[in-house]
Design an enzyme around this catalytic site. Structure first.
Site, PDB file in Angstrom:
ATOM      1  CD  GLU A  77      29.912  83.980   4.788  1.00  0.00           C
ATOM      2  OE1 GLU A  77      28.696  84.186   4.600  1.00  0.00           O
ATOM      3  OE2 GLU A  77      30.779  84.819   4.529  1.00  0.00           O
ATOM      4  CG  LEU A 122      24.036  78.924  19.296  1.00  0.00           C
ATOM      5  CD1 LEU A 122      24.007  77.450  19.674  1.00  0.00           C
ATOM      6  CD2 LEU A 122      24.266  79.096  17.804  1.00  0.00           C
ATOM      7  N   GLY A 123      20.898  82.718  19.154  1.00  0.00           N
ATOM      8  CA  GLY A 123      19.612  83.342  19.436  1.00  0.00           C
ATOM      9  C   GLY A 123      18.544  82.917  18.450  1.00  0.00           C
ATOM     10  NE  ARG A 125      12.717  85.890  14.576  1.00  0.00           N
ATOM     11  CZ  ARG A 125      12.230  84.728  14.212  1.00  0.00           C
ATOM     12  NH1 ARG A 125      12.954  83.881  13.547  1.00  0.00           N
ATOM     13  NH2 ARG A 125      10.996  84.400  14.497  1.00  0.00           N
TER      14      ARG A 125
END
Length: 171
Positions: A77, A122-123, A125
């Site tokens: 993470e 990789l959008g 939102r």
């Protein structure tokens, strides 16, 4: 008839990052938080991946003496959150973790594990990242996938000194 045997070099991989941020700046942001506590180090910002490493020692092992699955997840993470941060316009957006999973494939008792975070999506939102974590012998230890939400507000990732001044806390 002669044939030209010269080949052209492959085109460089285009960078997925937004702007330039040095490893030194990222290291500074990781001070006085879990990143420093676990000994996580960022080692390379490649055009399409972020790499780091984490020690397998008393900070990151479970009572059985092997790498704790939770430490692997925290490592994954960390890499994805920083990679997500690098891939956005930080003056306009921030990323936060929405979901993470991990498949733990083999135990590690000592040395270092290395992680490589690469984007799957990789959008505007949401971002989806994959992290592959390997041991010192380059054997796959863990595979993780993390989904980040991209929220419309300036990024909160800052140095410990700026965190302290924003919160009004002396720590």
């Amino acid at each position: 008839m002669t044939h030209d045997t010269a080949t052209t070099a492959p085109a460089p991989t285009p960078s997925i990052w937004h702007g330039d941020v040095s490893l030194r700046v990222l290291e500074n942001m990781g001070r006085r938080c879990l990143i420093e506590t676990l000994g996580i180090e960022l080692t390379d910002i490649a055009p399409d991946a972020l790499r780091g490493r984490m020690p397998v020692d008393t900070r990151t092992t479970q009572p059985a003496g092997v790498l704790h699955g939770g430490a692997s997840v925290a490592f994954a993470e960390t890499l994805t959150s920083i990679a997500g941060y690098l891939a956005i316009d930080r003056h306009l957006f921030h990323v936060v973790g929405m979901e993470i999973n991990a498949n733990h494939l083999r135990p590690v008792a000592s040395g270092w594990v290395t992680g490589v975070a690469r984007p799957i999506h990789l959008g505007a939102r949401a971002q989806v990242w994959e992290v592959k974590i390997s041991d010192d012998r380059e054997r796959l230890v863990c595979v993780s996938r993390c989904t980040l939400a991209v929220i419309e507000r300036p990024s909160d990732y800052v140095s410990p000194e700026l965190r302290r001044s924003r919160s009004g806390s002396p720590n």
